[in-house]
Design a protein around this motif. Structure first.
Motif, PDB file in Angstrom:
ATOM      1  N   ASN A 174       0.831  -1.215   0.000  1.00 27.86           N
ATOM      2  CA  ASN A 174       0.000   0.000   0.000  1.00 27.86           C
ATOM      3  C   ASN A 174       0.864   1.264   0.000  1.00 27.86           C
ATOM      4  O   ASN A 174       0.344   2.368   0.075  1.00 27.86           O
ATOM      5  N   LEU A 175       2.183   1.080  -0.052  1.00 21.57           N
ATOM      6  CA  LEU A 175       3.158   2.181  -0.122  1.00 21.57           C
ATOM      7  C   LEU A 175       3.090   3.105   1.100  1.00 21.57           C
ATOM      8  O   LEU A 175       3.487   4.254   1.021  1.00 21.57           O
ATOM      9  N   SER A 176       2.582   2.591   2.225  1.00 21.31           N
ATOM     10  CA  SER A 176       2.533   3.433   3.427  1.00 21.31           C
ATOM     11  C   SER A 176       3.932   3.683   3.976  1.00 21.31           C
ATOM     12  O   SER A 176       4.167   4.674   4.646  1.00 21.31           O
TER      13      SER A 176
HETATM   14  P1  NAD Z   1       9.150  -1.939   5.613  1.00 23.39           P
HETATM   15  O1  NAD Z   1       8.306  -0.957   6.318  1.00 23.39           O
HETATM   16  O2  NAD Z   1      10.278  -1.420   4.772  1.00 23.39           O
HETATM   17  O3  NAD Z   1       8.259  -2.899   4.714  1.00 23.39           O
HETATM   18  C1  NAD Z   1       6.950  -3.259   5.056  1.00 23.39           C
HETATM   19  C2  NAD Z   1       6.066  -2.906   3.879  1.00 23.39           C
HETATM   20  O4  NAD Z   1       4.708  -3.239   4.209  1.00 23.39           O
HETATM   21  C3  NAD Z   1       6.099  -1.421   3.548  1.00 23.39           C
HETATM   22  O5  NAD Z   1       6.462  -1.249   2.189  1.00 23.39           O
HETATM   23  C4  NAD Z   1       4.665  -0.939   3.804  1.00 23.39           C
HETATM   24  O6  NAD Z   1       4.268   0.073   2.904  1.00 23.39           O
HETATM   25  C5  NAD Z   1       3.887  -2.239   3.651  1.00 23.39           C
HETATM   26  N1  NAD Z   1       2.608  -2.270   4.354  1.00 23.39           N
HETATM   27  C6  NAD Z   1       2.350  -1.954   5.648  1.00 23.39           C
HETATM   28  N2  NAD Z   1       1.040  -2.118   5.909  1.00 23.39           N
HETATM   29  C7  NAD Z   1       0.459  -2.537   4.760  1.00 23.39           C
HETATM   30  C8  NAD Z   1      -0.875  -2.856   4.393  1.00 23.39           C
HETATM   31  N3  NAD Z   1      -1.901  -2.726   5.249  1.00 23.39           N
HETATM   32  N4  NAD Z   1      -1.104  -3.280   3.135  1.00 23.39           N
HETATM   33  C9  NAD Z   1      -0.097  -3.379   2.237  1.00 23.39           C
HETATM   34  N5  NAD Z   1       1.175  -3.072   2.524  1.00 23.39           N
HETATM   35  C10 NAD Z   1       1.452  -2.665   3.773  1.00 23.39           C
HETATM   36  O7  NAD Z   1       9.710  -2.960   6.716  1.00 23.39           O
HETATM   37  P2  NAD Z   1      10.784  -4.102   6.563  1.00 23.39           P
HETATM   38  O8  NAD Z   1      11.948  -3.708   7.402  1.00 23.39           O
HETATM   39  O9  NAD Z   1      10.970  -4.460   5.161  1.00 23.39           O
HETATM   40  O10 NAD Z   1      10.027  -5.249   7.355  1.00 23.39           O
HETATM   41  C11 NAD Z   1       9.324  -6.293   6.687  1.00 23.39           C
HETATM   42  C12 NAD Z   1       8.716  -7.194   7.736  1.00 23.39           C
HETATM   43  O11 NAD Z   1       9.755  -7.703   8.562  1.00 23.39           O
HETATM   44  C13 NAD Z   1       7.736  -6.477   8.672  1.00 23.39           C
HETATM   45  O12 NAD Z   1       6.675  -7.360   8.940  1.00 23.39           O
HETATM   46  C14 NAD Z   1       8.557  -6.240   9.919  1.00 23.39           C
HETATM   47  O13 NAD Z   1       7.762  -6.184  11.062  1.00 23.39           O
HETATM   48  C15 NAD Z   1       9.451  -7.475   9.923  1.00 23.39           C
HETATM   49  N6  NAD Z   1      10.699  -7.270  10.662  1.00 23.39           N
HETATM   50  C16 NAD Z   1      11.513  -6.213  10.348  1.00 23.39           C
HETATM   51  C17 NAD Z   1      12.689  -6.007  11.062  1.00 23.39           C
HETATM   52  C18 NAD Z   1      13.558  -4.821  10.793  1.00 23.39           C
HETATM   53  O14 NAD Z   1      14.323  -4.414  11.687  1.00 23.39           O
HETATM   54  N7  NAD Z   1      13.540  -4.229   9.597  1.00 23.39           N
HETATM   55  C19 NAD Z   1      13.040  -6.907  12.082  1.00 23.39           C
HETATM   56  C20 NAD Z   1      12.197  -7.979  12.360  1.00 23.39           C
HETATM   57  C21 NAD Z   1      11.022  -8.155  11.642  1.00 23.39           C
END
Ligand code: NAD
Ligand code: WQD
Length: 334
Positions: A32-34
């Motif tokens: 959703n690009l949030s």
């Molecule tokens: P990120 O925010 O870069 O990527 C998550 C993506 O999900 C984003 O592009 C956002 O726009 C999208 N998104 C959020 N809500 C949405 C919705 N309702 N519908 C569609 N898209 C939606 O984060 P990331 O670092 O790439 O993390 C990816 C996953 O890994 C997440 O679930 C995060 O909790 C988990 N995680 C991340 C880390 C970290 O430190 N980066 C560590 C452990 C777990």
């Protein structure tokens, strides 16, 4: 394989998309690009030379999700989409529970309806809370201290219940430690909106002169230099872990839980020094009070993933910093 990525334009999603395409898989993503931008997709195509289908869709919108499942057939779904800012989750718990939990339920209901057999979920080392000893193995007690972490723990339980009712599926729960770094091309990387919460992007912005100094949150922890220790893992190693999980899922059914970390912890000051070496100059810092909710030290025992997935992190702290710095320099205007 035909693979759907939720949150595919995000930090870890875009690196995993790249590795999947490079390995010859067919990929569809939605977001959703949030917390990301659509131009990430162009960067992935520049790296891989391979096009893929992207849907601008919110996982809270069942109709939009259904279109994706109607128009494609998937062998596997990797579920990255979610909100991930720990501090914000304390301020806005309902937003986090609604987005992360309801979104996952929506996705799972379509996975059930369209008979997708393989699912990989982005969990987090945050589900271990403050561990009683180190390194952390997958059977450690679980507990969280903030709503973000609670969403991860609740989703893990939902997945176990989902499997109990759908015994033909295979689910991998990947508990990431601290993902950092960027693709070596400098085309994709972490692009947090506003002032970064996490250490590596914050240091990179100080190194680039965009922020004044790193605030080191506490120097009185019971660690070798008094600053917090974490298990930083290169995002490309992490991405490759997802390919290994897909292979495992294809061979079996059940719920499999893996730590994805290196097994080595580095302190805040060690990371700072490594980034100084990568960028070639000193990086200003000051000691600040400890951040509420932080723990002294956290690192993985990655032995289970090595044994069962044949996966181990290969990129060291030097490469994490060099790649993070290359990405930062290329994107000074972000
Ligand atoms: P990120 O925010 O870069 O990527 C998550 C993506 O999900 C984003 O592009 C956002 O726009 C999208 N998104 C959020 N809500 C949405 C919705 N309702 N519908 C569609 N898209 C939606 O984060 P990331 O670092 O790439 O993390 C990816 C996953 O890994 C997440 O679930 C995060 O909790 C988990 N995680 C991340 C880390 C970290 O430190 N980066 C560590 C452990 C777990
Ligand atoms: C690392 C170390 C800080 C910033 C978070 C989430 C966790 C997971 C990964 C999603 C700590 C110190 C940091 C700064 C500092 N995310 N630090 N100055 O807190 O280990 O984990 O991201 O699942 O759930 O909690 O990562 O990068 O924020 O902090 O001194 O400006 O750096 O105190 O010791 P953390 P982090």
């Amino acid at each position: 394989m035909n693979i759907l990525l939720s949150g595919g334009t995000g930090y870890i999603g875009s690196h995993t998309c790249t590795e999947l395409l490079n390995a010859g898989h067919s990929v569809v993503t939605f977001d959703n690009l949030s917390n990301s931008e659509e131009k990430v997709n162009d960067a992935v195509v520049r790296i891989t030379g391979k096009p893929f289908k992207f849907y601008l869709a919110d996982m809270l919108d069942m109709d939009a999700l259904r279109v994706i499942f109607e128009e494609n057939t998937f062998d596997a779904v990797i579920h990255f989409a979610g909100l991930k800012a720990v501090g914000e989750s304390v301020q806005l718990p309902l937003k986090y529970y609604h987005n992360n939990i309801t979104g996952t339920l929506n996705l799972l209901s379509l996975i059930e309806e369209y008979h997708v057999k393989s699912f990989v979920f982005s969990s987090s080392a945050t589900v271990y809370g403050d561990p009683a000893s180190l390194p952390i193995t997958e059977d450690f007690p679980l507990g969280t201290t903030n709503p973000y972490g609670s969403t991860k723990l609740m989703i893990e339980q939902i997945l176990k219940d989902f499997y109990a009712a759908n015994s033909g599926v295979s689910i991998s729960i990947l508990r990431y430690f601290n993902p950092v770094g960027a693709h070596e091309s400098g085309e994709i990387g972490e692009n947090p909106k506003g002032i970064p919460n996490n250490l590596m992007p914050y240091i990179a912005k100080v190194a680039a002169g965009q922020l004044e100094a790193l605030n080191v949150f506490g120097d009185r922890y019971p660690t070798r230099d008094g600053t917090g220790i974490r298990d930083y893992i290169h995002v490309v190693d992490l991405a490759i872990g997802h390919l290994k999980a897909l292979e495992k899922n294809a061979d079996t059914t059940g719920v499999h839980i893996y730590n994805l970390g290196t097994g080595t912890g580095y302190s805040v000051l060690e990371v700072l020094r490594a980034m100084e070496a990568a960028c070639g100059h000193t990086i200003p810092y000051k000691i600040a009070p400890p951040r509420s909710g932080d723990i002294a030290a956290c690192y993985a025992d990655p032995g289970k993933a090595q044994k069962e997935l044949g996966w181990a992190a290969e990129r060291d702290l030097k490469q994490m910093c060099e790649d993070a710095w290359r990405w930062q320099k290329k994107n000074l205007n972000l």
